[in-house]
Design an enzyme around this catalytic site. Structure first.
Site, PDB file in Angstrom:
ATOM      1  N   SER A  57       1.877  -6.295   3.300  1.00  0.00           N
ATOM      2  CA  SER A  57       2.106  -6.510   1.723  1.00  0.00           C
ATOM      3  C   SER A  57       1.439  -6.277   0.544  1.00  0.00           C
ATOM      4  O   SER A  57       2.408  -6.531  -0.220  1.00  0.00           O
ATOM      5  CB  SER A  57       2.278  -8.937   1.576  1.00  0.00           C
ATOM      6  N   LYS A 111      -3.293  -8.235  -7.320  1.00  0.00           N
ATOM      7  CA  LYS A 111      -1.900  -8.749  -6.468  1.00  0.00           C
ATOM      8  C   LYS A 111      -1.820  -9.662  -7.352  1.00  0.00           C
ATOM      9  O   LYS A 111      -2.439 -10.813  -7.262  1.00  0.00           O
ATOM     10  CB  LYS A 111      -2.899  -8.713  -4.395  1.00  0.00           C
ATOM     11  N   SER A 144      -2.470  -6.868   5.727  1.00  0.00           N
ATOM     12  CA  SER A 144      -2.061  -6.697   4.531  1.00  0.00           C
ATOM     13  C   SER A 144      -3.343  -6.051   3.281  1.00  0.00           C
ATOM     14  O   SER A 144      -2.540  -5.555   3.001  1.00  0.00           O
ATOM     15  CB  SER A 144      -1.557  -8.143   3.280  1.00  0.00           C
TER      16      SER A 144
END
Lengths: 484, 97
Positions: A150, A75, A174
């Site tokens: 997210s 990420k 997330s």
């Protein structure tokens, strides 16, 4: 295109050991898959040249662990030395870190191969990956639907079998929410289990890095690799290294499981509750005790999060000033304050600006007492309530999300929607417990996730039950089937 | 009592967050921040008797770091800086009206 990356990790490892395949075969297949799935918009930055170089370097080394030579995607809020890290924000569009995050060092020590940086909501603020400066991520199960957020890039990437492993981060859900939306396994470890050193801070008392994988066993293997004490993170907890796979396959008989009444109330879509109830029946028929319980104030987790997370975010994001690194405005300015405020006004997107302002609001003047301190009191109550329940039960279970993945563009004008999406996952961050999302079925072709919440530092029990359910359900979780 | 954010207050919190907003943004954020505030105000209805608070879930105690400081080459530190002058960060010339 070869299909080695769809094989179970143990089989890939065997082929590498037998020299039937090389790490380079896996890396090249991975980049073929990235090309074939460009439309999903999973990646912000690719690391192709370095990944190929590393794969070639590994050819002279012996395969000494299960993750050796395996591609992984990270990420883009986890810093990677010399590899652009943007947090999906214009503010950091040109930012090249000068050090590796603790987890990235661990990944490199295990000789995994980083193939690129994953799309996400800007600064991890959002639950649909639509706040990214680089555009939304599409859901591999239906490209008109959101991938969640997210960690939407991580969710879609692993789901579409582009990489078998990804690292995400979870501040209010997330990792778990996109895992539910994409039909994969995502774990938010106990707060303090995995070092946050090198994770760009959103809300420091809630953030955790965690593994995102296509099955339970491989999730535990990746957690084995990334956890451990780190003296560069003062919230890192010094625990003996353990094997998180060790209870997988052992009996679940006599386990005691609690389900919060709120988690099965009508705020959750009926289709999702039905699927959870099917799992509950399986568990009951395997001699597991299921009880319904109440957890104080759990239904107020959204305002609680809006106060605590945004207060912390407004402070953490104050560091982006346009002077030391990152975006800076080229407009003419008349004061240093104006240089900051124009740079930040141009560099941050809507969602981030809203959250900074709301965080500033709840911390200003008497609001600090009326909102922030009160929220911390409620947080303590919720924590005590969770710990009380978990003193009598092995795990807490329930749905991960209140709805199925929704259409891209839906709810964009609603400033509260992104918070409500995380209604069922936020309490776990507030209390610092470990939580997993596990795929348990489908409705209208879209995956449904079940959440498993454990005691602090008891991830092994989550893996034990999750592996049992995964085996019983035996779902086909490959959205691309045999077509690609 | 229901609180509502006015445009002036939006400008105030934007200033606290060092965010320059356009007039259009001020109107938009006034509406959106009030949406969030409506949600946040729900905690006002809760009667919490205990004063105990939880700032963080960590079980570690607050302490001063005992580790040795890492040193990083200043060239590395400045590698992302928009403007530099030797080993210094250059802040642009500010025009006074």
């Amino acid at each position: 295109m070869t299909r080695y990356l769809e094989l179970p990790l143990i089989e890939i490892n065997k082929k590498l050991k037998n020299k039937e395949i090389k790490p380079l075969d896996l890396v090249l297949e991975c980049f073929d898959r990235i090309d074939a799935n460009k439309d999903l918009n999973c990646f912000i930055t690719l690391n192709k040249e370095e990944a190929i170089k590393k794969a070639r370097d590994l050819e002279t080394k012996s395969v000494d662990n299960l993750l050796f030579g395996i591609p992984i995607a990270i990420k883009d809020n986890i810093v990677t030395k010399a590899l652009r890290t943007t947090c999906a924000s214009r503010m950091l569009d040109n930012f090249i870190p000068v050090y590796d995050a603790f987890v990235v060092e661990k990944i490199n020590n295990n000789n995994m191969i980083i193939v690129g940086k994953l799309n996400m909501d800007e600064f991890a603020m959002g639950s649909s990956n639509q706040t990214s400066y680089y555009g939304a991520v599409l859901n591999p199960w239906n490209k008109l639907k959101v991938a969640g957020g997210s960690s939407g890039g991580a969710g879609a990437c692993v789901s579409a079998r582009i990489t078998p492993f990804a690292l995400g981060s979870d501040t209010g859900g997330s990792i778990r929410q996109p895992s539910a939306f994409n039909g994969i396994v995502g774990l938010k470890p106990t707060y303090g289990r995995v070092s946050r050193y090198g994770l760009v801070a959103f809300a420091s008392s809630l953030d955790q890095i965690g593994p995102v994988t296509k099955n339970v066993y491989e999730n535990a293997v990746l957690l084995n690799a990334i956890c451990g004490f780190d003296n560069k993170d003062l919230t890192s907890v010094d625990k003996t290294q353990e094997d998180f796979t060790r209870l997988i396959g052992t009996s679940i008989e006599k386990m005691k499981i609690a389900i919060p009444n709120f988690y099965m109330s009508d705020v959750i879509d009926k289709e999702i509750r039905d699927k959870i109830n099917e799992v509950i029946e399986i568990l009951k028929s395997n001699d597991v005790t299921i009880d319904y319980v109440d957890i104080d104030y759990i239904e107020h987790s959204v305002p609680l999060y809006q106060i605590i997370a945004l207060a912390e975010a407004s402070s953490n994001l104050a560091r982006f000033d346009g002077i030391r690194y990152g975006y800076t405005t080229d407009k003419e300015v008349s004061s240093i304050d104006e240089l900051y405020s124009i740079t930040r006004g141009e560099g941050f997107g809507d969602e981030v600006k809203r959250r900074i302002m709301m965080g500033s609001y709840v911390l200003s003047g008497e609001n600090a007492h009326n909102y922030y301190e009160k929220a911390l009191s409620i947080r303590k109550h919720i924590s005590d309530s969770f710990n009380n329940i978990l003193s009598s039960y092995d795990l807490i279970i329930g749905p991960t999300t209140t709805t199925l993945p929704y259409n891209i563009g839906e709810g964009q004008d609603d400033a509260v929607k992104s918070f409500l999406d995380d209604l069922l996952t936020i309490p776990v961050n507030m209390v610092g417990l470990p939580g997993m999302s596990l795929p348990v079925g489908f409705k209208d072709g879209m995956p449904i996730g079940m959440q498993l919440i454990g005691r602090k530092f008891d991830e092994v029990t989550i893996y034990k039950l999750a592996a049992f359910i995964e085996e019983k359900l035996n779902l086909d979780l490959n959205p691309i089937g045999g077509e690609r | 009592m229901k609180k509502e954010l006015t445009e002036e207050y939006v400008m105030h919190v934007a200033h606290l967050g060092r965010l320059k907003l356009t007039d259009e943004e001020i109107k938009k954020y006034k509406y959106q921040l009030n949406q969030i505030l409506d949600e946040i105000n729900k905690i006002n209805d809760l009667d919490i008797t205990s004063k105990d608070i939880m700032i963080t879930p960590t079980i570690n105690n607050n302490m001063f770091s005992t580790k040795e400081l890492n040193t990083t080459d200043s060239k590395d530190i400045l590698s992302n800086t928009p403007k530099t002058n030797g080993n210094y960060i250059e802040v642009r010339w500010l025009k006074n009206d």
